[in-house]
Structure formats: C-alpha cells, structure tokens
Design a protein around this motif. Structure first.
Motif, PDB file in Angstrom:
ATOM      1  N   GLY A  40       0.692  -1.297   0.024  1.00 16.83           N
ATOM      2  CA  GLY A  40       0.038   0.050   0.001  1.00 16.83           C
ATOM      3  C   GLY A  40       0.817   1.208  -0.136  1.00 16.83           C
ATOM      4  N   LEU A  41       2.028   1.144   0.681  1.00 19.75           N
ATOM      5  CA  LEU A  41       2.857   2.481   0.781  1.00 19.75           C
ATOM      6  C   LEU A  41       3.251   2.685  -0.506  1.00 19.75           C
ATOM      7  N   VAL A  42       3.918   1.536  -1.481  1.00 21.11           N
ATOM      8  CA  VAL A  42       4.346   1.866  -2.707  1.00 21.11           C
ATOM      9  C   VAL A  42       3.168   2.438  -3.665  1.00 21.11           C
ATOM     10  N   VAL A  43       2.148   2.161  -3.557  1.00 14.42           N
ATOM     11  CA  VAL A  43       0.893   2.694  -4.359  1.00 14.42           C
ATOM     12  C   VAL A  43       0.573   3.986  -3.857  1.00 14.42           C
ATOM     13  N   GLN A  44       0.764   4.227  -2.637  1.00 15.34           N
ATOM     14  CA  GLN A  44       0.659   5.625  -2.274  1.00 15.34           C
ATOM     15  C   GLN A  44       1.668   6.493  -2.842  1.00 15.34           C
ATOM     16  N   VAL A  45       2.690   6.123  -2.896  1.00 12.66           N
ATOM     17  CA  VAL A  45       3.946   6.853  -3.180  1.00 12.66           C
ATOM     18  C   VAL A  45       3.821   7.227  -5.079  1.00 12.66           C
ATOM     19  N   LEU A  46       3.283   6.051  -5.638  1.00 11.23           N
ATOM     20  CA  LEU A  46       3.355   6.184  -7.037  1.00 11.23           C
ATOM     21  C   LEU A  46       1.915   7.083  -7.469  1.00 11.23           C
ATOM     22  N   ASP A  47       0.901   6.954  -6.840  1.00 17.76           N
ATOM     23  CA  ASP A  47      -0.337   7.800  -6.959  1.00 17.76           C
ATOM     24  C   ASP A  47      -0.069   9.064  -6.668  1.00 17.76           C
ATOM     25  N   HIS A  48       0.740   9.242  -5.580  1.00 20.72           N
ATOM     26  CA  HIS A  48       1.059  10.651  -5.194  1.00 20.72           C
ATOM     27  C   HIS A  48       1.836  11.442  -6.327  1.00 20.72           C
ATOM     28  N   LEU A  49       2.804  10.526  -6.900  1.00 20.12           N
ATOM     29  CA  LEU A  49       3.707  11.251  -8.104  1.00 20.12           C
ATOM     30  C   LEU A  49       2.775  11.400  -9.318  1.00 20.12           C
ATOM     31  N   GLY A  50       1.758  10.561  -9.359  1.00 19.33           N
ATOM     32  CA  GLY A  50       0.856  10.712 -10.740  1.00 19.33           C
ATOM     33  C   GLY A  50       1.542   9.487 -11.797  1.00 19.33           C
ATOM     34  N   VAL A  51       1.975   8.572 -11.290  1.00 17.33           N
ATOM     35  CA  VAL A  51       2.735   7.771 -12.090  1.00 17.33           C
ATOM     36  C   VAL A  51       1.620   6.597 -12.648  1.00 17.33           C
ATOM     37  N   ASP A  52       1.689   6.510 -13.952  1.00 18.54           N
ATOM     38  CA  ASP A  52       0.762   5.080 -14.480  1.00 18.54           C
ATOM     39  C   ASP A  52       1.680   3.996 -14.022  1.00 18.54           C
ATOM     40  N   PHE A  53       0.949   2.912 -13.640  1.00 14.27           N
ATOM     41  CA  PHE A  53       1.641   1.612 -13.578  1.00 14.27           C
ATOM     42  C   PHE A  53       0.567   0.451 -13.528  1.00 14.27           C
ATOM     43  N   ILE A  54       0.833  -0.463 -13.544  1.00 13.68           N
ATOM     44  CA  ILE A  54       0.248  -1.784 -13.426  1.00 13.68           C
ATOM     45  C   ILE A  54       0.620  -2.487 -12.197  1.00 13.68           C
ATOM     46  N   GLY A  55      -0.273  -3.031 -11.464  1.00 15.01           N
ATOM     47  CA  GLY A  55      -0.106  -3.827 -10.230  1.00 15.01           C
ATOM     48  C   GLY A  55      -0.189  -5.244 -10.726  1.00 15.01           C
ATOM     49  N   VAL A  56       0.695  -6.276 -10.359  1.00 14.01           N
ATOM     50  CA  VAL A  56       0.440  -7.639 -10.404  1.00 14.01           C
ATOM     51  C   VAL A  56       0.289  -8.339  -9.154  1.00 14.01           C
ATOM     52  N   ASN A  57      -0.780  -8.828  -9.015  1.00 13.93           N
ATOM     53  CA  ASN A  57      -0.922  -9.494  -7.397  1.00 13.93           C
ATOM     54  C   ASN A  57      -0.607 -11.017  -7.382  1.00 13.93           C
ATOM     55  N   VAL A  58       0.512 -10.618  -6.453  1.00 14.31           N
ATOM     56  CA  VAL A  58       1.601 -12.036  -6.276  1.00 14.31           C
ATOM     57  C   VAL A  58       0.454 -13.131  -5.426  1.00 14.31           C
ATOM     58  N   LEU A  59      -0.550 -12.488  -4.827  1.00 15.11           N
ATOM     59  CA  LEU A  59      -1.313 -13.534  -4.089  1.00 15.11           C
ATOM     60  C   LEU A  59      -2.174 -14.279  -5.017  1.00 15.11           C
ATOM     61  N   GLN A  60      -2.355 -14.191  -6.250  1.00 15.79           N
ATOM     62  CA  GLN A  60      -3.119 -14.936  -6.940  1.00 15.79           C
ATOM     63  C   GLN A  60      -2.653 -16.030  -7.240  1.00 15.79           C
ATOM     64  N   ASP A  61      -1.377 -16.205  -6.956  1.00 10.76           N
ATOM     65  CA  ASP A  61      -0.428 -17.525  -7.780  1.00 10.76           C
ATOM     66  C   ASP A  61       0.667 -17.688  -6.765  1.00 10.76           C
ATOM     67  N   ALA A  62       0.665 -18.576  -6.015  1.00  8.90           N
ATOM     68  CA  ALA A  62       2.025 -19.183  -5.225  1.00  8.90           C
ATOM     69  C   ALA A  62       3.437 -19.174  -6.185  1.00  8.90           C
ATOM     70  N   SER A  63       3.259 -19.672  -7.241  1.00  6.73           N
ATOM     71  CA  SER A  63       4.416 -19.706  -8.138  1.00  6.73           C
ATOM     72  C   SER A  63       4.955 -18.298  -8.603  1.00  6.73           C
TER      73      SER A  63
END
Ligand SMILES: N[C@@H](CCC(=O)N[C@@H](CS)C(=O)NCC(=O)O)C(=O)O
Ligand code: FES
Length: 114
Positions: A40-63
């Motif tokens: 959440g902290l990294v998301v907040q920093v990127l949002d604060h700076l206004g950076v476009d990014f994609i998130g990849v959720n590692v919780l969707q897949d143990a591998s």
C-alpha cells in the motif's frame, strides 16, 4: 537474466510483463485494494507522484509469489520495476521518495512528465 529465464515459465511471464509495461508493481492485492501495508505504501507513493503503473497481484499465484523473488533475487514483496529494471521494495521506494531521488528517476526514464 540467467538461463533460468528460458527454462522457467514464471520467469518468462515476469520478464514479458516488465518488458511490455513501463512501470510494474508486484504487490499483495491490487492497487485499488492493497492487502499489505508495504504494498500500500508503494501504491501511495506512485499515486502521489501521478505515475501510471500496473499492479501484479502475487497473492493470485504461489508460483508467482516465489518466482518474483528468484527473478529479482530479492526476498520480499512489494517489488517495483521501471523500464524492465528492478528499483526496490517498500523501504527503498520510500527512501528514494523522501530524498527526492524517485521523481527525477521516473522523469529520466520517461515514465513521468517533467
Ligand atoms: N522491508 C521490506 C518490507 C516488505 C516485506 O517485508 N514483505 C514481506 C511481508 S509482506 C514479504 O514479502 N514476505 C514474503 C512473502 O510474503 O512471500 C521492503 O522494503 O519492501
Ligand atoms: S502481508 Fe503481512 S506484512 Fe505484508
């Protein structure tokens, strides 16, 4: 990249993802709903700076959760990639933001307008 990249389908997926997308955050949860304060902290920093990014959720897949650690040789999540390069986890991103290094890096990499 090590030879593991060609032998490991998860590494292939990660490699493609960070090549095809300028800013990628491997995280727990999704940007709209992080499942851990470090992510959440990294998301907040990127949002604060206004950076476009994609998130990849590692919780969707143990591998994927394991694979991102071996791919980056970094033991924890979150992990931020910019233009295919590993930048760091939450501590590094926070430090770079607070020291004023992060914004110029993103501008230099062409992922944030000056
Ligand atoms: N100090 C780390 C904090 C992140 C962290 O400790 N992550 C842990 C808990 S979310 C982690 O990924 N553990 C391994 C796992 O959950 O697979 C950083 O700078 O990013
Ligand atoms: S999920 Fe517990 S510290 Fe990140």
């Amino acid at each position: 990249m090590t030879d593991a990249a060609t032998a490991n389908p998860v590494h292939d997926f990660i490699s493609r993802t960070v090549t095809d997308n300028p800013v990628v955050l491997f995280m727990k949860g999704v940007p709209e709903s992080p499942q851990c304060g470090f992510s959440g902290l990294v998301v907040q920093v990127l949002d604060h700076l206004g950076v476009d990014f994609i998130g990849v959720n590692v919780l969707q897949d143990a591998s994927l959760r394991d694979g991102i650690k071996t791919f980056s040789d970094w033991p924890t999540i979150p992990q931020l990639y910019v233009k295919g390069e590993f930048v760091g986890g939450a501590d590094i991103v926070k430090e770079m933001f607070q020291s004023g290094e992060l914004k110029p890096l993103l501008i230099e990499q062409g992922v944030l307008a000056a």
